[in-house]
Design an enzyme around this catalytic site. Structure first.
Site, PDB file in Angstrom:
ATOM      1  N   GLU A  16     -17.210  -1.503   6.607  1.00 41.45           N
ATOM      2  CA  GLU A  16     -16.921  -0.257   7.336  1.00 41.45           C
ATOM      3  C   GLU A  16     -15.418  -0.059   7.397  1.00 41.45           C
ATOM      4  O   GLU A  16     -14.686  -0.975   7.769  1.00 41.45           O
ATOM      5  CB  GLU A  16     -17.483  -0.333   8.759  1.00 41.45           C
ATOM      6  CG  GLU A  16     -16.971   0.768   9.676  1.00 41.45           C
ATOM      7  CD  GLU A  16     -17.176   0.471  11.147  1.00 41.45           C
ATOM      8  OE1 GLU A  16     -16.369   0.949  11.968  1.00 41.45           O
ATOM      9  OE2 GLU A  16     -18.128  -0.267  11.494  1.00 41.45           O
TER      10      GLU A  16
ATOM     11  N   LYS B  12     -25.880   0.302  16.792  1.00 43.11           N
ATOM     12  CA  LYS B  12     -24.669  -0.481  17.038  1.00 43.11           C
ATOM     13  C   LYS B  12     -24.558  -0.742  18.544  1.00 43.11           C
ATOM     14  O   LYS B  12     -24.511   0.205  19.333  1.00 43.11           O
ATOM     15  CB  LYS B  12     -23.459   0.312  16.537  1.00 43.11           C
ATOM     16  CG  LYS B  12     -22.111  -0.267  16.910  1.00 43.11           C
ATOM     17  CD  LYS B  12     -20.993   0.603  16.332  1.00 43.11           C
ATOM     18  CE  LYS B  12     -19.620   0.062  16.712  1.00 43.11           C
ATOM     19  NZ  LYS B  12     -18.538   0.815  16.042  1.00 43.11           N
TER      20      LYS B  12
END
Length: 209
Positions: free
Chosen positions: A38, A127
């Protein structure tokens, strides 16, 4: 794609690295068969970093855009070639855009209300930010089908605890995407850290068979 992420157990978060440091890190990750990365859009030039990494590693790494919670950065992330997007919290706007564009979205959650709202929107890979071991344990009861990925402060000292507490995978930032080690080009230490994390996770998986 998200199933492959859950199988791999590890997503590396790049934040505050320049292009050379990010490229060096991705080379090391690829050598160790870590393929999910990411690029945090908390940095001004994140879209340029992501775009260049896509040119270098397209087809080898799955490169996502993180810290995406407004349409401007969402559009920049897609233009840079993001394979998936993440946000620190749950954003209905990002959910709508990502569904329209058919790009995987991992929303951030923390409270039970966040989790319920995410499930209502059709998301079960979430998340957990900030990472919290007690919450992971507590959420096993009411949310057994949710795949939580904790982010924030995950290292070799706690990764097995997070996974044994219910995490489906973990997001790892500065422990591996470490600016000091990359600036010093101390690649051996980074390689050692990656191998240690992988060994710990592999050992945990083996003990659960």
């Amino acid at each position: 794609m998200l199933e492959r992420l859950l199988d791999s157990k590890i997503l590396i978060v790049i934040r505050g690295l320049n292009l050379r440091e990010a490229t060096d890190l991705c080379e090391i990750l690829l050598e160790n068969d870590l393929r999910f990365v990411e690029v945090s859009f908390s940095e001004e030039d994140a879209d340029e970093v992501l775009k260049t990494l896509k040119k270098h590693f397209d087809g080898e790494l799955f490169l996502g855009a993180g810290t995406i919670f407004d349409e401007k950065n969402y559009r920049k992330a897609l233009a840079a070639g993001a394979d998936y997007v993440l946000s620190p919290g749950l954003s209905q706007k990002m959910a709508e855009l990502s569904k329209k564009d058919r790009i995987p979205y991992i929303p951030g959650v923390f409270t039970p209300t966040d989790v319920q709202n995410a499930l209502e929107l059709g998301y079960d890979v979430l998340k957990l930010y900030p990472a919290d071991m007690n919450l992971l344990r507590s959420y096993r009861g009411p949310f057994p089908k949710v795949k939580f990925i904790p982010f924030g402060g995950v290292t070799d000292e706690n990764v097995t605890l997070y996974l044994s507490s219910g995490a489906a995978a973990v997001g790892i930032g500065s422990y591996i995407a470490n600016k000091k080690l990359l600036r010093e080009r101390n690649f051996k230490e980074l390689d050692d850290r990656i191998k240690k994390i992988k060994s710990l996770i592999g050992g945990l998986s083996g003990s659960c068979r």
